[in-house]
Design an enzyme around this catalytic site. Structure first.
Site, short mmCIF file in Angstrom:
data_model
loop_
_atom_site.label_atom_id
_atom_site.label_comp_id
_atom_site.label_asym_id
_atom_site.label_seq_id
_atom_site.Cartn_x
_atom_site.Cartn_y
_atom_site.Cartn_z
N ASP A 262 56.61 -38.54 31.09
CA ASP A 262 55.23 -38.11 30.92
C ASP A 262 55.01 -37.50 29.54
O ASP A 262 55.79 -36.66 29.07
CB ASP A 262 54.89 -37.08 32.01
CG ASP A 262 53.48 -36.54 31.89
OD1 ASP A 262 52.54 -37.35 32.00
OD2 ASP A 262 53.32 -35.33 31.66
N GLU A 299 55.32 -42.30 27.97
CA GLU A 299 53.88 -42.20 27.80
C GLU A 299 53.65 -41.40 26.53
O GLU A 299 54.19 -40.30 26.37
CB GLU A 299 53.21 -41.48 28.97
CG GLU A 299 51.70 -41.42 28.79
CD GLU A 299 51.02 -40.24 29.48
OE1 GLU A 299 49.78 -40.28 29.59
OE2 GLU A 299 51.70 -39.29 29.87
#
Length: 600
Positions: A262, A299
């Site tokens: 993330d 990401e």
């Protein structure tokens, strides 16, 4: 590769449980064994402030906590199970599981067709078991990998997962560690890989006791979540080790195939070797030990190829990264929205550029960010970029959490998905989009601290300031917000939804049959004169895709000889008005896509 040290509670049959915790500033550390045993065992200090001790009586199911300098008892930061929530004792787990996936080999990345889902809202049960029950449907759809939104233990039982505070513990309300292993095993039996979303850029606020143990955080940087995790300050080797051990655990002990990291742009590290590179090196070493293939997928909003370039070329060596540019280019063309960060997009030529070169912002000035961003990704293989038209962020971070189903016509949903599934890139779907789920996906939490709940409500409202969205943001703490976000799975009783799902199936089968080795080098893309029709061709595969974004029928002037129509979204069988496209009559219906195959 830096320090590599096992942490947490590790049970070995007939030997007992070894407890290891990092607490460099403590003068004394005890492990307190709860229940009938009621033991307090002093731990021995080892190098760098690690404390270790053995309890021969502690077995799987035993609850325990740590006591530092005779202060209050705290859960284990590396706990693998929090059966009573984030504030209570940790639990020793059984490391043994009767795996049946011995013959499983991870799929090549170019064969990944990813399905992102949230465990709590995907199935009626809201558990890992609920996903197992739906695996036959996902297999039949053509999915080859599922991506689970974060499952690390968070407060309460309603959360997106990004408020996790025990990175090693599998959420108890989803089914705990045993439930996750059962799901992964079932996926592999079905031929589906498992991607797990992990959060190494921050920890949630409620139940986060790490600072009591050591300098897990640094004040060197400010982040949206407060102090930054300590990846490059004093004692950072051991914080890095904490997260590296976490990643290795999921891959080695839970048989997970890939990790989605993330928001890596928020992992702040100015050291000589970035944490991400060190993590990849440890994963490479695990691959050799396990003779298995693992992927790390980042990401990032930096459009930086350093993440995915090989280590020997100065990169971090990751397998892939999410690519927001592609989503934004499609979204703005389909919806006409240009608020907030969408203001940087909305030009038809952006789609041509992103099909050929991946990043649109590849050293360009961003009006929204007021700075130049990005690097050139033309030379990077297409499989390294994960693309979508919807995901948890792009849907859930809208004020009302509307899916594309509510923003565009039924007809427009079909060309939008063709742009994802027939792109050269690694496609990802968001749960429910394949049949046009109408329920929103909204932001929800179940914190117990009222001041924190108010802060979350306030923060959400501030996030929406740059957008012209109308209405009132749903209350994140309300159970109704969570229930509104659950999938209905009603496509079997809804003709239009079933037609859309069949259309998705057809596109996925087409991709599997013809686009096995997609590349940007063998892709041609152009716009018509009015910039309403995108025409792109995979030349090596002999597959051509013509998309009409306009609400008007469009005539195509290009030479159609040598091509036959194999799919037209306007066809009545896909719920369209009726197909009018032939090699002689080159009229595209409004908001449609036509797929052609080379005949020569």
């Amino acid at each position: 590769m830096g320090i590599s040290r096992e942490i947490g509670a590790h049970y070995v049959q007939e030997k007992g449980t070894t407890f290891t915790v990092w607490a460099p500033e403590a003068e004394q550390v005890n492990v307190v064994i709860h229940g009938k045993l009621k033991q307090t065992i002093p731990l021995q200090r080892e190098a760098f402030g690690y404390w270790v001790g053995l309890s021969e009586e502690a077995t799987p199911g035993t609850r325990y906590s740590f006591k530092l300098d005779n202060d209050k008892e705290l859960p284990d930061p590396a706990s693998q199970s929090q059966p009573d929530g984030v504030h209570k004792a940790s639990e020793v787990i059984n490391p043994n599981y009767n795996w049946t996936d011995q013959n499983w080999k991870n799929l090549p990345l170019e064969e990944y067709i990813v399905y992102e889902l949230h465990v709590g809202t995907f199935s009626e049960e809201g558990t890992f078991e609920g996903i197992v029950n739906k695996l036959p449907e996902l297999k039949e759809l053509g999915i080859t990998a599922i991506e689970l939104m974060p499952i690390a233990q968070f407060p309460g039982n309603r959360n997106w997962g990004y408020d996790g505070v025990y990175p090693f513990a599998t959420q108890n309300s989803y089914g705990g560690p045993e439930g996750l292993k059962k799901l992964v095993d079932a996926c592999h039996k079905t031929g589906i890989a498992v991607v797990l979303d992990v959060v190494y850029n921050h920890l949630g606020p409620e139940g986060n006791y790490t600072s009591s143990f050591g300098p897990y955080f640094t004040e060197k940087y400010n982040t949206p979540w407060g102090a930054a995790l300590n990846f490059d300050d004093a004692h950072s080797d051991h914080v890095r080790n904490f997260f590296i051990q976490n990643a290795l655990m999921w891959l080695r002990d839970f048989h997970v195939d890939a990790l989605r990291l993330d928001a890596v742009h928020a992992i702040l590290d100015t050291g000589a070797k970035h944490f991400i590179q060190e993590l990849q090196e440890h994963v490479n070493h695990l691959e050799q030990q396990q003779t298995q293939t693992y992927y790390l997928i980042a990401e990032s909003d930096l459009n930086d190829v350093r993440l995915i370039n090989p280590i020997e070329q100065g990169g971090y060596g990751l397998a892939a990264q999410w690519m927001d540019d592609y989503h934004h280019a499609i979204h703005t063309m389909a919806t006409g929205e240009t608020d907030g960060y969408y203001s940087d997009f909305g030009k038809p030529e952006h789609l041509v550029k992103t099909l050929k070169h991946s990043f649109i912002y590849n050293g360009m000035y961003s009006e929204y960010r007021k700075r130049t961003i990005g690097t050139d990704a033309t030379a990077n293989p297409a499989k390294q970029f994960v693309v979508c038209s919807q995901n948890h962020d792009q849907v859930g971070n809208r004020m009302l959490g509307e899916r594309l189903t509510k923003l565009v016509s039924f007809e427009m949903l079909k060309p939008v998905t063709a742009l994802v599934i027939l792109s050269p890139y690694t496609p990802m779907l968001f749960m429910g989009e394949e049949y046009g789920e109408e329920n929103p996906f909204q932001f929800f939490v179940s914190h117990t601290d009222e001041a924190l709940v108010e802060a979350v409500r306030k923060g959400r409202k501030e996030e929406f300031a740059a957008f012209a969205w109308q209405g009132e943001a749903p209350d994140p703490q309300s159970e109704e917000t969570f229930n509104n976000s659950r999938l209905q799975h009603n496509y079997k009783n809804n003709e239009k939804q079933n037609q859309l799902r069949e259309f998705y199936k057809e596109l996925i089968q087409l991709r599997k049959a013809t686009l096995k080795n997609t590349s940007k080098e063998h892709l041609e893309a152009a716009l018509n004169e009015g910039e309403t029709v995108l025409d792109f061709t995979h030349t090596s595969a002999g597959l051509r895709c013509i998309v009409n974004f306009s609400k008007e029928a469009q005539s195509i002037a290009t030479d159609q000889k040598g091509w036959k129509v194999i799919l037209d979204s306007a066809d009545e069988k896909w719920g369209g008005p009726s197909s009018t496209y032939t090699s002689e009559n080159t009229i595209l219906q409004p908001e449609s896509v036509v797929v052609l195959q080379a005949t020569a």
